[in-house]
Motif scaffolding. Structure first.
Motif, short mmCIF file in Angstrom:
data_model
loop_
_atom_site.label_atom_id
_atom_site.label_comp_id
_atom_site.label_asym_id
_atom_site.label_seq_id
_atom_site.Cartn_x
_atom_site.Cartn_y
_atom_site.Cartn_z
N PHE A 328 -14.46 28.87 48.49
CA PHE A 328 -14.99 27.89 49.55
C PHE A 328 -14.65 27.82 50.82
O PHE A 328 -15.01 26.73 51.34
CB PHE A 328 -13.96 27.08 48.91
N GLN A 329 -14.67 29.00 51.05
CA GLN A 329 -14.32 29.64 52.12
C GLN A 329 -15.89 28.73 52.86
O GLN A 329 -16.12 29.72 53.23
CB GLN A 329 -14.05 30.94 52.88
N GLY A 330 -15.42 27.95 54.35
CA GLY A 330 -16.06 27.71 54.89
C GLY A 330 -17.51 26.28 55.16
O GLY A 330 -17.73 25.33 55.54
N GLU A 331 -17.15 25.53 53.51
CA GLU A 331 -17.15 24.95 52.88
C GLU A 331 -17.33 23.77 54.05
O GLU A 331 -15.26 23.37 54.30
CB GLU A 331 -17.07 24.55 51.90
N ARG A 332 -18.02 22.51 54.07
CA ARG A 332 -17.05 21.09 54.57
C ARG A 332 -16.05 20.42 53.99
O ARG A 332 -16.23 20.32 53.07
CB ARG A 332 -18.48 20.72 54.84
N TYR A 333 -15.59 20.14 54.66
CA TYR A 333 -14.30 19.39 54.61
C TYR A 333 -14.58 17.68 53.72
O TYR A 333 -15.39 17.17 54.42
CB TYR A 333 -12.91 18.91 55.61
N GLY A 334 -14.69 17.70 53.12
CA GLY A 334 -14.94 16.21 52.31
C GLY A 334 -14.08 15.16 51.57
O GLY A 334 -13.26 15.82 50.45
N TRP A 335 -13.67 14.25 52.47
CA TRP A 335 -12.64 13.16 52.03
C TRP A 335 -13.31 12.34 50.48
O TRP A 335 -13.88 12.20 50.51
CB TRP A 335 -12.23 13.02 53.75
#
Length: 473
Positions: A328-335
Motif C-alpha cells: 500500500f506504500q504511496g497509495e492516496r489516503y481515503g477517509w
C-alpha cells in the motif's frame, strides 16, 4: 574463412566487453532520485519491505496457526461489541428496536457541514434525509434479510450519495462516508430506505446504509454455504481484477481489494471454457450476481493464476505482515475508503484479513476493544518507559493514539519506525514548526510531531497503547 572467424571473435569480444561494462555501470550507479523526501529519518532503503524483514528476527516463524486464529476471532466476537457473528445474528427486530438503532446511528451533525458547492446545509436538508430513513413505515415486527455485496461500494451515515464536509474548502473527508465494502462481503439487512435505494445493513464489523443496487438478496442457508466454502483464494495484492468478459459486464474486470476471500469453483463446475475463454492459466472463481428476480445467483469468472492471490490464507508471520503493508506504500489516503483507497484502520484491517484475522473497523475499537495482548501507555508515562515497551515488541503490532492506527516496523539506529496511512505531520527546526501534508501510506519515525491542543508532541508521546493480535504471549 580465417578473416571471417577473426571478425566474429573481435565482435564477440566487443559485445562481451560492452555488456560487462554496462552491467558494472548500472550496478555501481547512484540510484535514480527524482526528489528529496521531506520525511525526516527515512532513507531510500527503508522504503522496501526487505529492509524491515532483515531488521527483525525469526521473520518467517508462525505467530499463530489457523486454529489459533479461529480462537482469536471467536474471542473478538465475544469481547468486542462492534464485531458480530452474522450466522447467529437476531432473526427479527421490533419497530422500537429498529428505530432506536437507526436513530442512534443516522444523526444530524451538530457541527457545520457544507455540500460539494461549499454551501452550508441546515435543518431543512437534514429533514429530507430523516424522512428517507423510513421509520414510520416499519412493521411492529421486522424479519431480517440476508445479502452479499456484488462490488466495491460504500456504507454511509444516511441513505444518500450526497457529500458533506467540515469546511467549504475541504474535499478529503466526506463526513457521511462510513466505510468501503468489498465484493463477496456477507451482510444482514435490517430495513430499507423510503426511496427503496438503500439498505440499513450489518456486516461483521459495521452497521450503516448501503446502496441496494450493490447487494444481492438471498436466504441464510444459501449465503453461508457459499461464504464458508472450504476451497477459496484470498486477494493478497493491493487489488486484482477478474479477466475481461465481453458478455458479462457485471463480473468483467471486477475490482477485488486486499483481503477479499472468494470461493473457488469445484472440480465438477469447471468446464471446457468460460464465455469462450480457456481457463488454463487462471483460477476459476464463483462470484455472486443478481438474477432476473433481483435475487442472488452465481456466475464464474477467471483470475490469472499468477496474480497476487493466495490459495487459502497467508501464514501469520512478521514477514507477511510487513510485505502486505508495503503493497500500500504511496497509495492516496481515503477517509472511510474514499478515492478508491483506504484510511488508517482499513489499512490495518486489510493487511490482517489476508491471514484470516478479523479486526474491528474503527481505530478506537481496534486499539481499545479488540482481543489480543495490550500494552497501555498512560499520559504520565515517560519516553523512556514507552521505549521499553516498544523494545519488547515485534514488527506488525498495532500502535494507537486518539483517532489513528499505525503498524509498527521496528527499531533502527535508536529510532522507532512505523508505516501508516495518514494526513500529515509537523516538524520543528530552530524553533519553527512547519506542517507537511501526506495523505498517503508512508514510512515515518515515531519522532514526527502532531498538534495536541496548543502544543506539539511526538507520535511516541501521543500513543495510548499497543496491541498484538494474538490471545497470549
Amino acid at each position: 574463412m580465417k578473416k571471417i572467424k577473426g571478425i566474429l571473435v573481435i565482435t564477440l569480444v566487443l559485445i562481451t566487453t560492452v555488456s560487462l561494462t554496462g552491467f558494472a555501470a548500472s550496478k555501481d550507479a547512484t540510484p535514480y532520485k527524482q526528489f528529496e523526501s521531506n520525511i525526516p529519518g527515512v532513507t531510500e532503503e527503508m522504503l522496501y519491505p526487505e529492509f524491515w524483514i532483515k531488521n527483525t528476527s525469526s521473520a518467517n516463524k508462525t505467530i499463530a496457526t489457523l486454529s489459533e486464529i479461529e480462537a482469536y476471532n471467536k474471542n473478538n466476537i465475544e469481547q468486542c461489541e462492534p464485531i458480530v457473528d452474522l450466522e447467529k445474528y437476531p432473526e427479527r427486530f421490533s419497530k422500537e428496536e429498529l428505530v432506536q438503532l437507526i436513530q442512534g446511528f443516522s444523526m444530524p451533525s451538530t457541527s457545520p457541514r457544507y455540500n460539494k458547492n461549499g454551501e452550508q446545509v441546515g435543518e431543512a436538508y437534514y429533514k429530507i434525509l430523516i424522512e428517507n430513513l423510513n421509520l414510520d413505515n416499519l412493521s411492529d415486527q421486522n424479519d431480517v434479510k440476508y445479502g452479499i455485496a456484488l462490488r466495491r461500494t460504500e456504507m454511509r451515515t444516511f441513505p444518500t450519495d450526497d457529500r458533506l464536509f467540515s469546511s467549504p474548502e475541504d474535499y478529503n473527508i466526506d463526513r457521511l462516508m462510513e466505510t468501503a465494502i468489498y465484493p463477496v462481503e456477507p451482510m444482514v439487512i435490517l430495513s430499507e430506505s423510503k426511496d427503496g435505494e438503500w439498505y440499513f445493513a450489518q456486516m461483521y464489523n459495521y452497521l450503516a446504509w448501503i446502496p441496494s443496487k450493490d447487494v444481492a438478496i438471498t436466504d441464510k442457508s444459501t449465503l453461508f454455504d457459499y461464504i464458508n466454502s472450504k476451497d477459496f483464494i484470498v486477494v493478497t495484492g493491493k487489488r486484482v481484477y477478474t479477466n475481461y468478459n465481453p458478455l458479462k459486464p457485471e463480473i468483467s474486470e471486477l475490482q477485488l481489494d486486499m483481503g477479499v476471500r472468494i470461493p473457488l469453483a469445484s472440480y465438477e463446475e469447471v468446464k471446457g471454457s468460460f464465455y469462450d475463454q480457456n481457463p488454463s492459466g487462471n483460477f476459476v472463481i464463483k462470484l455472486p450476481t443478481i438474477n432476473t428476480d433481483g435475487n442472488l445467483a452465481f456466475d464464474y469468472a477467471l483470475i490469472q493464476r499468477l496474480d497476487d492471490v493466495s490459495i487459502g490464507y497467508l501464514p501469520y508471520t512478521k514477514a507477511n505482515i510487513i510485505n502486505q503493508a508495503f503493497k500500500f506504500q504511496g497509495e492516496r489516503y481515503g477517509w472511510g475508503g474514499m478515492f478508491n483507497g483506504r484510511d488508517c484502520t482499513s489499512f490495518m484491517l486489510d493487511i490482517y484479513r489476508t491471514m484470516g484475522i478479523k479486526l474491528p473497523r474503527n481505530s478506537s475499537e481496534q486499539g481499545k476493544l479488540a482481543a489480543g495482548v495490550f500494552y497501555e501507555m498512560s499520559e504520565t508515562m515517560t519516553i523512556e518507559e514507552r521505549e521499553k515497551i516498544l523494545d519488547k515488541l515485534e514488527p506488525g503490532a498495532g500502535l494507537y493514539m486518539s483517532g489513528h492506527a499505525m503498524l509498527y516496523l521496528g527499531k533502527y539506529k535508536d529510532e522507532y519506525y512505523m508505516i501508516h496511512d495518514f494526513s500529515g505531520f509537523y516538524s520543528q527546526t530552530e524553533g519553527n514548526v512547519t506542517y507537511t501534508p501526506a495523505w498517503s501510506v508512508a514510512v515515518t519515525p515515531l519522532s514526527i510531531l502532531k498538534s495536541s491542543g496548543d502544543k506539539y508532541i511526538t507520535y511516541m508521546e501521543a500513543l495510548y497503547g499497543v496491541r498484538k493480535f494474538i490471545l497470549e504471549e
